[in-house]
Design a protein around this motif. Structure first.
Motif, short mmCIF file in Angstrom:
data_model
loop_
_atom_site.label_atom_id
_atom_site.label_comp_id
_atom_site.label_asym_id
_atom_site.label_seq_id
_atom_site.Cartn_x
_atom_site.Cartn_y
_atom_site.Cartn_z
N LEU A 6 -8.95 5.68 -1.13
CA LEU A 6 -8.21 4.43 -0.91
C LEU A 6 -9.13 3.35 -0.34
CD1 LEU A 6 -5.62 2.78 -0.81
CD2 LEU A 6 -5.09 3.84 1.39
N LYS A 7 -9.98 3.72 0.61
CA LYS A 7 -10.90 2.74 1.20
C LYS A 7 -11.87 2.20 0.16
CE LYS A 7 -10.90 4.33 6.01
NZ LYS A 7 -11.72 4.88 7.12
N ARG A 35 -6.31 -6.83 2.33
CA ARG A 35 -6.39 -6.38 0.94
C ARG A 35 -5.04 -6.52 0.25
NH1 ARG A 35 -9.08 -0.68 -0.22
NH2 ARG A 35 -8.03 -1.14 -2.20
N MET A 36 -3.95 -6.21 0.97
CA MET A 36 -2.62 -6.36 0.37
C MET A 36 -2.35 -7.82 0.04
SD MET A 36 0.03 -3.69 2.20
CE MET A 36 -0.48 -3.84 3.90
N LEU A 60 -1.92 -2.37 -4.00
CA LEU A 60 -3.22 -1.71 -3.97
C LEU A 60 -3.25 -0.60 -5.00
CD1 LEU A 60 -4.21 -1.46 -0.20
CD2 LEU A 60 -4.39 -3.37 -1.79
N GLU A 111 -5.40 -1.89 8.68
CA GLU A 111 -6.70 -1.83 7.99
C GLU A 111 -6.64 -2.45 6.60
OE1 GLU A 111 -10.09 1.49 6.71
OE2 GLU A 111 -8.31 2.10 7.83
N TYR A 112 -5.44 -2.45 6.00
CA TYR A 112 -5.32 -2.92 4.61
C TYR A 112 -4.51 -4.21 4.48
CZ TYR A 112 -6.93 1.84 3.83
OH TYR A 112 -7.66 3.00 3.86
N ARG A 135 -11.19 -3.13 -9.97
CA ARG A 135 -9.88 -3.10 -9.34
C ARG A 135 -8.91 -3.97 -10.12
NH1 ARG A 135 -11.88 -4.05 -3.17
NH2 ARG A 135 -12.56 -1.94 -2.75
N GLY A 172 -11.34 2.09 -3.21
CA GLY A 172 -10.70 1.35 -4.29
C GLY A 172 -11.41 1.63 -5.60
N ASN A 227 0.88 -1.16 0.00
CA ASN A 227 0.00 0.00 0.00
C ASN A 227 0.92 1.22 0.00
OD1 ASN A 227 -1.83 2.03 0.39
ND2 ASN A 227 -2.70 1.21 2.28
#
Length: 388
Positions: A346-347, A248-249, A255, A244-245, A379, A349, A127
């Protein structure tokens, strides 16, 4: 009576001194315990970057285990070439084609040093908007290792004691201590989103990616930057911005954010009052209507996400946003300034659904609230395009 008071004073001083000595012993013991524990958690990361011409650049930093599977959290600039950077995701991608082509020609290899032994690792995700990344060992260590305990950086207070662990100039598992000097340091333009924890705990080259730890032994930040010309000015990424990410990573790799296609004011504006504000906004927006200018100036004192530019053929333009609009909500997230807008972007996406964007538009002396639907592309799928 004087003798009694004198004895009382001596007793008070003795208690005061003993209390301070005890506190020092407790703090020293706590730091020792943290140092012993994180010796089994913190690693050295060596990154080898090879470009298309055959040249190689070696970089070094720190990281720390976050689970039993061998995932290591670090700073993105430890595992990426600084020149790669990130694009401005509000306006759109960087048009410097030469830099982009150079980036595509690079390959990365990682070695992790833990307890004196070397292990190969591979890239998992990053990120780079907040300068965090994950790599993973190809094979788990033969020696015992401990995942870090992640704390809550929202609870950090100015003045509390902290410990930094890293590998300054290759000196593995070096421990330094200090206090939290300040919170919410922004606008340094190092990364797309900044909300640094400032500390006077020494952070030197090689400390990047290492943990900043509170006295409960919890990681509250990832050591990220320092002002080399000055002592006691270190900056860490709050752990909440990283944690928080994490999933997702792991899932998406690098990201990505689909560019919104606007340019907004970077800082709260206006910073003065009266005619100067109105004149400045008039120059920025190329407006002349005094009633509209006064209203925009008043709104901008509270909300500074004032749109200064809308790129042609961008998602923002296609949705109907215009210069002079003030973004107050993005996909349900309140927006008070550019920082809020970047975090919301960012949240969110880039998804299939149209994203609601609420703006205030001033026209003919009237304030109108409009909700647009902005369509983003899907994405980007997980990729190791730039990694071996």
């Amino acid at each position: 009576m004087k003798t009694k008071n004198f004895i009382s004073l001596i007793c008070f001083l003795l208690v005061f001194c003993v209390s301070n000595v005890s506190a020092s012993i407790v703090n020293s013991t706590t730091v020792q315990n943290i140092a012993a524990k994180y010796r089994l958690t913190v690693v050295e990361i060596q990154t080898s970057i090879k470009n298309s011409s055959g040249g190689t650049v070696e970089t070094m930093g720190a990281g720390f285990f976050i689970d039993r599977e061998g995932h290591i959290l670090t700073a993105a600039h430890v595992v990426y070439d600084d020149e790669d950077g990130t694009v401005d995701e509000l306006r759109g991608p960087n048009q410097d084609k030469g830099k982009d082509e150079n980036r595509r020609g690079k390959t990365y290899k990682y070695q992790v040093i833990f307890n004196g032994k070397k292990y190969s690792a591979h890239f998992v995700g990053s990120n780079r908007y907040v300068d965090t990344a994950i790599i993973k060992l190809d094979k788990l260590p033969s020696d015992e290792f401990l995942p870090a305990v992640l704390g809550n950086s929202d609870e950090v207070k100015v003045g509390e004691f902290v410990v930094a662990v890293g590998n300054p100039v290759g000196l593995t598992n070096s421990v330094s201590s200090g206090i939290i000097s300040a919170l919410n340091r922004r606008d340094y333009e190092l990364w797309f989103i900044e909300d640094f924890i400032q500390t006077d705990a020494p952070i030197n080259p090689g400390n990047s990616g290492g943990p900043l730890i509170n006295m409960r032994g919890e990681v509250i930040g990832i050591n990220d930057a320092t002002v080399r010309s000055m002592d006691g000015l270190g900056f860490s990424v709050p752990i909440n911005m990283a944690s928080e990410y994490l999933e997702r990573m792991k899932k998406e790799g690098d990201l990505k954010i689909t560019p919104l296609g606007v340019n907004v004011l970077l800082k709260n504006f206006p910073r003065s009052s009266g005619f100067d504000d109105i004149k400045k906004i008039s120059e920025l927006l190329d407006w002349n209507d005094m009633a509209d200018l006064i209203m925009v100036a008043e709104i901008s004192k509270i909300n500074s996400a004032l749109v200064m530019e809308v790129k042609s053929n961008s998602p923002a333009q296609k949705a109907g946003l215009k210069i002079g609009d003030i973004i107050v909500k993005f996909n349900g997230y309140p927006v008070n300034d550019t920082f809020d807008l970047r975090v919301a972007l960012l949240k969110t996406g880039a998804g299939k659904d149209a994203i609601p964007v609420e703006v205030v538009r001033v026209s003919e002396g009237r304030r109108n609230t409009i909700v647009f639907r902005i369509k983003f592309e899907n994405r980007q799928k997980k990729t190791d395009e730039f990694h071996d």
